[in-house]
Motif scaffolding. Structure first.
Motif, PDB file in Angstrom:
ATOM      1  N   LYS A  69     -28.641  45.275  17.591  1.00 30.10           N
ATOM      2  CA  LYS A  69     -28.541  44.297  18.685  1.00 30.10           C
ATOM      3  C   LYS A  69     -29.847  44.235  19.471  1.00 30.10           C
ATOM      4  N   GLU A  70     -30.438  45.397  19.747  1.00 30.04           N
ATOM      5  CA  GLU A  70     -31.692  45.448  20.496  1.00 30.04           C
ATOM      6  C   GLU A  70     -32.823  44.763  19.722  1.00 30.04           C
ATOM      7  N   SER A  73     -32.459  40.994  19.755  1.00 30.80           N
ATOM      8  CA  SER A  73     -32.651  40.340  21.061  1.00 30.80           C
ATOM      9  C   SER A  73     -34.121  40.298  21.506  1.00 30.80           C
ATOM     10  N   LYS A  74     -34.986  41.046  20.822  1.00 33.12           N
ATOM     11  CA  LYS A  74     -36.405  41.060  21.191  1.00 33.12           C
ATOM     12  C   LYS A  74     -37.075  39.764  20.724  1.00 33.12           C
TER      13      LYS A  74
END
Length: 76
Positions: A69-70, A73-74
Motif C-alpha cells: 500500500k505504501e 501510494s508514493k
C-alpha cells in the motif's frame, strides 16, 4: 520443542486459527547460471481471515500488505 510442533499449524499472525496459505510477498530473487529467475517469498503461515488478498492468487501477510500500500501510494 513440543510446543513448537503443536503450534506449527497455526496462523503466524493471529496464532488462533489453522493456516491455509502462505504469504506470497517476494522478499528476494536470484538469477541462476541458466539465467532462470528464482524468487523467494515470505511464506509466513496465514489463515483466511488474516491473509490480505492483493490480486487473484496472491495473498500477503498484513505487514507486507502495508508495504505494498505504501509503495503504491508514493508518487513517481
Amino acid at each position: 520443542m513440543a510446543s513448537e510442533i503443536e503450534t506449527s499449524y497455526l496462523c503466524e499472525v493471529c496464532k488462533k486459527r489453522e493456516h491455509t496459505q502462505l504469504c506470497d510477498y517476494a522478499v528476494d530473487s536470484v538469477i541462476t547460471s541458466n539465467f532462470d529467475v528464482l524468487t523467494n517469498t515470505c511464506d509466513k503461515k496465514l489463515c483466511r481471515e488474516c491473509a490480505v488478498n492483493i490480486w487473484a492468487e496472491c495473498d500477503v501477510c498484513p505487514e507486507h500488505a502495508g508495504e505494498v500500500k505504501e509503495r503504491l501510494s508514493k508518487p513517481k
